[in-house]
Design a protein around this motif. Structure first.
Motif, mmCIF file in Angstrom:
data_model
loop_
_atom_site.group_PDB
_atom_site.id
_atom_site.type_symbol
_atom_site.label_atom_id
_atom_site.label_comp_id
_atom_site.label_asym_id
_atom_site.label_seq_id
_atom_site.Cartn_x
_atom_site.Cartn_y
_atom_site.Cartn_z
ATOM 1 N N ASP A 54 55.342 71.867 -24.034
ATOM 2 C CA ASP A 54 55.544 72.805 -25.154
ATOM 3 C C ASP A 54 56.860 72.506 -25.865
ATOM 4 O O ASP A 54 56.924 72.494 -27.104
ATOM 5 C CB ASP A 54 55.554 74.248 -24.639
ATOM 6 N N PHE A 55 57.904 72.276 -25.086
ATOM 7 C CA PHE A 55 59.232 72.013 -25.637
ATOM 8 C C PHE A 55 59.248 70.731 -26.460
ATOM 9 O O PHE A 55 59.713 70.695 -27.598
ATOM 10 C CB PHE A 55 60.247 71.933 -24.493
ATOM 11 N N LEU A 56 58.711 69.653 -25.890
ATOM 12 C CA LEU A 56 58.698 68.368 -26.593
ATOM 13 C C LEU A 56 57.809 68.419 -27.828
ATOM 14 O O LEU A 56 58.125 67.815 -28.861
ATOM 15 C CB LEU A 56 58.231 67.260 -25.653
ATOM 16 N N THR A 57 56.703 69.136 -27.720
ATOM 17 C CA THR A 57 55.780 69.238 -28.856
ATOM 18 C C THR A 57 56.418 70.004 -30.004
ATOM 19 O O THR A 57 56.229 69.659 -31.179
ATOM 20 C CB THR A 57 54.475 69.923 -28.417
ATOM 21 N N GLU A 58 57.182 71.046 -29.680
ATOM 22 C CA GLU A 58 57.861 71.823 -30.727
ATOM 23 C C GLU A 58 58.879 70.954 -31.475
ATOM 24 O O GLU A 58 58.988 71.025 -32.705
ATOM 25 C CB GLU A 58 58.562 73.033 -30.115
ATOM 26 N N ILE A 59 59.615 70.144 -30.746
ATOM 27 C CA ILE A 59 60.582 69.247 -31.393
ATOM 28 C C ILE A 59 59.860 68.132 -32.140
ATOM 29 O O ILE A 59 60.265 67.738 -33.240
ATOM 30 C CB ILE A 59 61.548 68.667 -30.346
ATOM 31 N N GLY A 60 58.789 67.614 -31.543
ATOM 32 C CA GLY A 60 58.000 66.555 -32.167
ATOM 33 C C GLY A 60 58.306 65.200 -31.573
ATOM 34 O O GLY A 60 59.454 64.743 -31.637
ATOM 35 N N LEU A 61 57.306 64.562 -30.979
ATOM 36 C CA LEU A 61 57.510 63.246 -30.383
ATOM 37 C C LEU A 61 57.937 62.223 -31.431
ATOM 38 O O LEU A 61 58.724 61.314 -31.146
ATOM 39 C CB LEU A 61 56.244 62.776 -29.679
ATOM 40 N N GLU A 62 57.444 62.359 -32.655
ATOM 41 C CA GLU A 62 57.844 61.429 -33.715
ATOM 42 C C GLU A 62 59.332 61.570 -34.008
ATOM 43 O O GLU A 62 60.038 60.566 -34.215
ATOM 44 C CB GLU A 62 57.042 61.683 -34.992
ATOM 45 N N ILE A 97 61.626 62.671 -31.868
ATOM 46 C CA ILE A 97 62.349 62.155 -30.704
ATOM 47 C C ILE A 97 62.424 60.638 -30.756
ATOM 48 O O ILE A 97 63.491 60.038 -30.552
ATOM 49 C CB ILE A 97 61.670 62.626 -29.404
ATOM 50 N N GLN A 98 61.316 59.989 -31.044
ATOM 51 C CA GLN A 98 61.299 58.530 -31.098
ATOM 52 C C GLN A 98 62.203 58.005 -32.205
ATOM 53 O O GLN A 98 62.939 57.027 -32.008
ATOM 54 C CB GLN A 98 59.870 58.016 -31.293
ATOM 55 N N ALA A 99 62.188 58.658 -33.367
ATOM 56 C CA ALA A 99 63.040 58.224 -34.477
ATOM 57 C C ALA A 99 64.518 58.383 -34.121
ATOM 58 O O ALA A 99 65.344 57.515 -34.431
ATOM 59 C CB ALA A 99 62.705 59.015 -35.732
ATOM 60 N N HIS A 100 64.852 59.492 -33.466
ATOM 61 C CA HIS A 100 66.231 59.737 -33.052
ATOM 62 C C HIS A 100 66.699 58.671 -32.064
ATOM 63 O O HIS A 100 67.797 58.099 -32.211
ATOM 64 C CB HIS A 100 66.337 61.126 -32.427
ATOM 65 N N GLU A 101 65.866 58.359 -31.083
ATOM 66 C CA GLU A 101 66.236 57.355 -30.087
ATOM 67 C C GLU A 101 66.310 55.962 -30.701
ATOM 68 O O GLU A 101 67.133 55.140 -30.281
ATOM 69 C CB GLU A 101 65.231 57.373 -28.938
ATOM 70 N N HIS A 102 65.471 55.699 -31.678
ATOM 71 C CA HIS A 102 65.528 54.401 -32.362
ATOM 72 C C HIS A 102 66.884 54.232 -33.055
ATOM 73 O O HIS A 102 67.499 53.162 -32.982
ATOM 74 C CB HIS A 102 64.399 54.302 -33.385
ATOM 75 N N ALA A 134 72.233 51.923 -19.844
ATOM 76 C CA ALA A 134 72.459 53.189 -20.542
ATOM 77 C C ALA A 134 71.157 53.570 -21.229
ATOM 78 O O ALA A 134 70.614 52.788 -22.012
ATOM 79 C CB ALA A 134 73.578 53.042 -21.570
ATOM 80 N N SER A 135 70.653 54.745 -20.919
ATOM 81 C CA SER A 135 69.393 55.188 -21.515
ATOM 82 C C SER A 135 69.590 56.510 -22.241
ATOM 83 O O SER A 135 70.322 57.385 -21.778
ATOM 84 C CB SER A 135 68.308 55.310 -20.442
ATOM 85 N N PHE A 136 68.930 56.631 -23.383
ATOM 86 C CA PHE A 136 69.167 57.742 -24.303
ATOM 87 C C PHE A 136 67.947 58.659 -24.376
ATOM 88 O O PHE A 136 66.819 58.237 -24.147
ATOM 89 C CB PHE A 136 69.482 57.201 -25.703
ATOM 90 N N TYR A 137 68.232 59.910 -24.738
ATOM 91 C CA TYR A 137 67.141 60.863 -24.909
ATOM 92 C C TYR A 137 67.462 61.791 -26.072
ATOM 93 O O TYR A 137 68.450 61.595 -26.785
ATOM 94 C CB TYR A 137 66.881 61.616 -23.607
ATOM 95 N N LEU A 138 66.655 62.797 -26.240
ATOM 96 C CA LEU A 138 66.745 63.649 -27.431
ATOM 97 C C LEU A 138 68.063 64.402 -27.519
ATOM 98 O O LEU A 138 68.446 64.827 -28.617
ATOM 99 C CB LEU A 138 65.579 64.631 -27.462
ATOM 100 N N TYR A 139 68.797 64.542 -26.407
ATOM 101 C CA TYR A 139 70.049 65.288 -26.424
ATOM 102 C C TYR A 139 71.281 64.396 -26.582
ATOM 103 O O TYR A 139 72.402 64.880 -26.558
ATOM 104 C CB TYR A 139 70.195 66.142 -25.162
ATOM 105 N N ASN A 140 71.092 63.095 -26.707
ATOM 106 C CA ASN A 140 72.246 62.194 -26.857
ATOM 107 C C ASN A 140 72.643 62.018 -28.312
ATOM 108 O O ASN A 140 71.848 62.265 -29.228
ATOM 109 C CB ASN A 140 71.951 60.838 -26.234
ATOM 110 N N THR A 141 73.900 61.583 -28.519
ATOM 111 C CA THR A 141 74.463 61.461 -29.858
ATOM 112 C C THR A 141 75.169 60.111 -30.014
ATOM 113 O O THR A 141 75.422 59.408 -29.026
ATOM 114 C CB THR A 141 75.492 62.578 -30.106
#
Length: 409
Positions: free
Chosen positions: A289-297, A299-304, A380-387
């Motif tokens: 639910d949490f990931l879907t609300e943010i949107g996988l697209e 998340i992927q764009a942010h990590e890219h 080093a691995s990144f996720y939706l909460y990294n900057t």
């Protein structure tokens, strides 16, 4: 939702480690958990803790609804045709072992071939090694290009009429390579082989559509995608699962037990022997639910963007070796590296003193380490909460590490 808003849901990030603000760059090993997931787990244990499927009382009904509701969330998350194709497991490892032990032993014969790659996690190597030993099949490896990618021409050359199983990771946990699963599956199917996918490093970061990929089996873990530890998913095409035997026997998975014989429940429950991972499934549902609300697209764009930024900044550090594609368009959100003349464990130790968490070692990919000619690496691995600020701190820490060891030696 911006990154600051996302980070507000992860209280663990608001702490100091060794006197420095925590910079968590180890999400490929396990992700942090948002309050929504923790609250879902607490609510289950506080308000309706009960076993599922067996009871008719109110708590049992609520627990069953939560457990099976999570299965439907998984189905939608990966676009499976039916919840009968979604089996809860302990994680990706159990999912892959189930395919090897059930489908593999029933369908692989002496002289058959199983095809994997050098970049696989041990969980996607050892089950096939064991299956090959048990059946007399041959285990074959797809070659890698210099940057760690796979050529479809090599797939077409190696996969043949003897191939029964092709098993490939969707995203490498070391190289960050994103493999062309849909195209590999097409080649496998042209030769009558089944396509197995290790989705552990893909499911948290990008949209997976199992029908579009046309994979036959897929495994992934909740703990890498904001969910709890101890639960994962095996997806399998219904007609394949129906013809497979369970590998765990006992309560929950049976239809009828006689003195000398038993029959199994229908899918998916015949593969879920014993009291299932109820709280884990509910927590996984909350994570979806949490990931879907943010949107996988999103998340992927942010990590890219983070990967591109990290590649640029880290490449400028003298003595840096980066493994995998240097083109950010060809990789997911992680960077595996070494610094000349500094052991990766020393790198990780110095970074930890700065409050920066990275992974060091062989990353459960020793055949790949051998291919890379490295005994170990740092990651080093990144996720939706990294900057980008996290990456700046990482680079500053790497420069400090290099200077420290230059002074020592």
């Amino acid at each position: 939702m911006n990154v600051a808003d996302v980070r507000s849901y992860f209280p663990i990030l608001n702490q100091e480690v060794n006197g420095n603000p925590l910079v968590y760059l180890d999400s490929a090993a396990t992700s942090q958990k948002p309050v929504q997931v923790m609250e879902a787990l607490e609510t289950y244990y506080r308000e309706y803790n009960s076993n599922v499927h067996r009871g008719v009382h109110t708590l049992g009904t609520r627990a069953t609804d939560g457990y099976e509701g999570a299965r439907e969330k998984v189905r939608k998350f990966i676009n499976a045709k039916s919840t009968q194709e979604v089996i809860f497991t302990r994680g990706t490892t159990t999912a892959l072992n189930t395919v090897a032990a059930s489908f593999g032993k029933a369908n692989v014969q002496p002289g058959d071939e199983i095809v994997i790659t050098y970049m696989e996690h041990h969980s996607n190597i050892i089950p096939w090694q064991q299956l090959a030993k048990a059946t007399g099949a041959t285990l074959k490896y797809l070659p890698l290009q210099e940057d760690g990618t796979i050529l479809l021409a090599d797939v077409s050359e190696i996969v043949n009429s003897k191939t029964k199983i092709v098993s490939v990771t969707m995203v490498s946990n070391v190289l960050g390579v994103m493999n062309p699963i849909k195209e590999i599956a097409k080649i496998a199917h042209e030769h009558g082989a089944v396509m197995v996918v290790d989705g552990a490093q893909a499911a948290p970061h990008m949209r997976i559509d199992v029908q579009d990929l046309d994979c036959d089996f897929l495994g992934f873990s909740a703990h890498k995608m904001c969910g709890p530890t101890g639960i994962g998913v095996l997806y399998g095409k219904k007609h394949l699962l129906e013809n497979m035997e369970p590998i765990e026997f006992g309560g929950e998975m049976i239809d009828f037990v006689d003195l000398y014989d038993s029959t199994w429940k229908e899918l998916p429950w015949k593969f879920e022997g014993g009291t299932p991972i109820i709280a884990g499934a509910i927590g996984l549902g909350a994570a979806i639910d949490f990931l879907t609300e943010i949107g996988l697209e999103n998340i992927q764009a942010h990590e890219h963007r983070l990967a591109a930024y990290a590649l640029e900044k880290m490449s400028a550090v003298e003595g840096m070796t980066i493994y995998g594609p240097l083109d950010p368009n060809k990789r997911a959100g992680l960077v595996t590296f070494n610094i000349a003349d500094v052991h990766p464990h020393d790198v990780a130790t110095v970074l930890d003193a700065e409050g920066i968490a990275v992974r060091a070692g062989h990353h459960c990919a020793q055949p790949l380490m051998k291919w890379l000619k490295a005994s170990a690496t740092a990651r080093a691995s990144f996720y939706l909460y990294n900057t980008e600020e996290d990456i700046d701190k990482l680079v500053a820490g790497l420069i400090k590490t290099k200077e420290y060891f230059s002074d020592v030696f």
